[in-house]
Design a protein around this motif. Structure first.
Motif, short mmCIF file in Angstrom:
data_model
loop_
_atom_site.label_atom_id
_atom_site.label_comp_id
_atom_site.label_asym_id
_atom_site.label_seq_id
_atom_site.Cartn_x
_atom_site.Cartn_y
_atom_site.Cartn_z
N THR A 1 0.90 -1.23 0.06
CA THR A 1 0.03 -0.19 -0.20
C THR A 1 0.50 0.70 0.66
O THR A 1 2.13 2.15 0.90
CB THR A 1 -0.85 0.02 0.99
OG1 THR A 1 -1.80 -1.14 1.30
CG2 THR A 1 -2.32 1.34 1.15
N SER A 2 0.74 2.10 -0.23
CA SER A 2 1.31 3.72 -0.92
C SER A 2 0.75 4.09 -0.45
O SER A 2 -0.39 4.77 0.49
CB SER A 2 1.05 4.05 -2.53
OG SER A 2 1.28 3.37 -3.35
N PRO A 3 2.07 4.99 0.77
CA PRO A 3 1.69 5.41 1.87
C PRO A 3 1.35 7.50 0.64
O PRO A 3 0.82 6.98 -0.21
CB PRO A 3 2.90 6.14 2.31
CG PRO A 3 3.97 5.34 1.58
CD PRO A 3 3.31 4.91 0.51
N ALA A 4 0.06 7.51 2.10
CA ALA A 4 -1.02 8.88 1.64
C ALA A 4 0.45 10.15 1.21
O ALA A 4 0.01 10.64 -0.06
CB ALA A 4 -0.99 9.72 2.81
N ASP A 5 1.53 10.29 1.23
CA ASP A 5 2.61 11.06 0.32
C ASP A 5 3.99 10.38 0.75
O ASP A 5 4.46 10.31 1.65
CB ASP A 5 2.54 12.17 0.95
CG ASP A 5 4.14 13.56 1.19
OD1 ASP A 5 4.68 12.92 0.07
OD2 ASP A 5 4.07 14.70 1.06
N PRO A 6 4.26 9.91 -0.68
CA PRO A 6 5.48 9.02 0.76
C PRO A 6 7.05 9.55 0.28
O PRO A 6 7.76 9.33 0.67
CB PRO A 6 5.89 8.37 -1.53
CG PRO A 6 4.29 8.51 -2.04
CD PRO A 6 3.54 9.45 -1.29
N GLN A 7 6.94 10.82 -0.06
CA GLN A 7 8.08 11.72 0.59
C GLN A 7 7.64 12.47 2.19
O GLN A 7 8.37 12.98 2.18
CB GLN A 7 8.11 13.61 -0.47
CG GLN A 7 8.04 13.19 -1.95
CD GLN A 7 9.50 12.25 -2.25
OE1 GLN A 7 10.75 12.48 -1.91
NE2 GLN A 7 9.01 10.99 -3.04
N ALA A 8 6.58 12.50 2.33
CA ALA A 8 7.03 12.51 4.34
C ALA A 8 8.15 12.23 5.06
O ALA A 8 7.67 11.02 4.72
CB ALA A 8 5.57 12.00 4.60
N ALA A 9 8.04 12.84 6.12
CA ALA A 9 8.84 12.11 6.82
C ALA A 9 8.61 11.65 7.29
O ALA A 9 7.55 11.27 8.37
CB ALA A 9 9.47 13.70 7.84
N ALA A 10 9.62 10.50 7.95
CA ALA A 10 9.33 9.47 9.15
C ALA A 10 8.97 10.60 10.33
O ALA A 10 9.22 10.82 10.64
CB ALA A 10 10.49 7.94 9.03
N PRO A 11 8.32 9.21 11.33
CA PRO A 11 8.13 10.17 12.87
C PRO A 11 9.08 10.02 13.49
O PRO A 11 10.26 9.50 13.46
CB PRO A 11 7.50 8.99 13.50
CG PRO A 11 6.80 7.82 12.14
CD PRO A 11 7.69 8.17 10.89
N GLU A 12 9.11 11.76 14.46
CA GLU A 12 9.83 11.42 15.28
C GLU A 12 9.28 10.78 16.19
O GLU A 12 8.32 10.33 16.67
CB GLU A 12 9.75 13.40 14.90
CG GLU A 12 10.21 14.44 13.96
CD GLU A 12 11.84 13.78 13.27
OE1 GLU A 12 12.43 13.67 14.50
OE2 GLU A 12 11.63 13.75 12.24
#
Length: 472
Positions: free
Chosen positions: A45-56
């Protein structure tokens, strides 16, 4: 898996003996290698925004809730599960210190004084005399086979696993706090929807009762609307109960009593829904503390195999003692009263009824068990992310569709009210649209909660911003 021996442990004794005085220790254990678990190149499943940063590490701040930030801060300092996990870390550190003590000599100081009676060596009557001594003694087990070193390495790996367990517990607690708080907001919103619909239903009921008195409405119309109002009214107590239970759960998670927690009148609508970056599957192993814990336990088990092998071979012990011994306290520290002793001992188990071989087989079986656990943990981590990604995607779509359904239900109810007042439709049509509106609004609130729940699960599946290098 640990490599299979080409020679039995006892046969390797003959290999190590000629060089045991040249090397510090003869390694008897297999070198640890991380198990190879094939990882997919990308998520299904592709993420909503593939360029979004990983969780902090403070990912929960992305929801924009000051109250949530405060509850999590309280839980991090007062939650009992986190406190117990910290205590387990301290226990494991102490065990590591105990295991490491055997790598260095032990030193003991002693001083005694006694009054004794004994026969002289040359015969004669019993003589009474004083005996004083003071000295130091040291003992050391030469770790030729590396047993003590491997036991220490196993204890260190276990201590590291306890730290990863602490991080796993902390992530679970933080996620649970957010989940409980969002449940409180959900039930508060559902109660508002129910109360608004109850007020509206009671207002319509009063209008119908008035119309019945002037003959423009029937008793059946009044009874049907009364049923609708009663049904909405009956839905409120269960929601109040669930609101209280979620609030109590939030209190327990934050280390407080129920009366100390008052979530207030927040709403899911006030939350900001962040976009979460999932990264690549190959990055997941370094983000999940439970995976790191499973591998640390595997490392400890591998070291225990080497320690169990080393137990088959002889142990070498050195002892030394020195001090002063005299019959007069005043002369105790004179040069003539000095004494010393040196000794070396070799011991080898000849028959133990299979105890050593049983321990060795147990260590290998324990490694095999933990290897399966590690493999399952990795697969579970991958599955968690896939499940969370599809849940985020579908609950977002569900919320959009449910919002559309609620908007249309409201318009239908408003049209039905106008037409009923104009006398162009019957009361049954209005009642149906009224019930549909309440159902759609309640489902919309539940859809919003499902979306926030999916986001929380995704944060947890990705490790909550944890990095292995952050754990000390």
């Amino acid at each position: 898996m640990p490599t299979r021996d080409r020679a039995s442990p006892r046969r390797r004794w003959g290999i190590c003996v000629p060089v045991m005085f040249i090397v510090t220790a003869c390694s008897l254990g297999p070198s640890y290698r991380r198990p190879d678990v094939p990882l997919p190149a990308a998520w299904i499943t592709s993420p909503a925004d593939p360029q979004a940063a990983a969780p902090e590490s403070d990912w929960w701040r992305g929801f924009g809730s000051v109250a949530l930030n405060d509850y999590i801060a309280q839980a991090q300092s007062a939650n009992d599960d986190i406190g117990a996990a910290i205590a387990r870390v301290q226990e494991a550190d102490a065990q590591a210190r105990i295991a490491g003590a055997a790598l260095l000599p032990s030193l003991t100081a002693d001083a005694t004084g006694a009054r004794e009676r004994a026969l002289p060596a040359t015969g004669g009557p019993l003589q009474t005399f004083n005996a004083f001594n003071a000295g130091l003694s040291a003992s050391y087990q030469l770790d030729f086979w590396g047993r003590n070193r491997e036991l220490h390495q196993a204890a260190l790996a276990t201590a590291k696993a306890s730290r990863f367990d602490r991080e796993t517990v902390a992530l679970t607690v933080v996620t649970s706090v957010a989940m409980s708080y969002f449940e409180v907001l959900e039930f508060h919103d559902r109660l508002q929807v129910a109360q608004q619909n109850l007020d509206n239903a009671q207002m319509i009921l009063k209008d119908l009762e008035f119309e019945a008195t002037v003959g423009t409405a029937t008793a059946l119309d009044v009874a049907q609307q009364a049923t609708t109002a009663a049904t909405v009214n009956a839905s409120i107590p269960p929601l109040q109960e669930q609101l209280r239970q979620s609030s109590d759960a939030l209190a327990i998670l934050t280390g407080q009593t129920p009366e100390q927690v008052d979530p207030g009148d927040g709403s899911l609508d006030a939350l900001t829904l962040p976009v979460v970056g999932a990264g690549l599957p190959s990055q997941l192993l370094a983000r999940r503390p439970d995976v790191a814990q499973a591998e640390a336990q595997l490392i400890a088990a591998n070291a225990n195999i080497a320690a169990a092998r080393a137990a088959f071979f002889p142990s070498f012990n050195l002892t030394a003692s020195g001090g002063y011994e005299s019959t007069a306290l005043g002369a105790l520290l004179s040069p003539t009263t000095r004494v010393f002793a040196l000794s070396a001992a070799v011991s080898q188990t000849i028959f133990d009824n299979g105890a050593l071989s049983g321990q060795y087989q147990y260590s290998r079986a324990r490694y095999a068990e933990l290897l399966s656990d590690y493999h399952k943990t990795v697969l579970t981590a991958l599955g968690n992310v896939e499940d969370a990604l599809i849940a985020v995607q579908q609950t977002a779509e569900q919320e959009l569709r449910q919002q559309d359904a609620a908007d249309k239900a409201r318009r239908a109810f408003e049209f039905a009210q106008l037409q009923f007042q104009a006398g162009t439709t019957n009361v049954l049509t209005m009642l149906n649209t009224e019930t549909a509106l309440f159902t759609a609004q309640d489902a919309l609130v539940q859809g919003k909660f499902a979306h926030t729940q999916a986001l929380l699960n995704l944060y947890q599946a990705l490790g909550g911003g944890w990095r292995q290098e952050q754990t000390r």
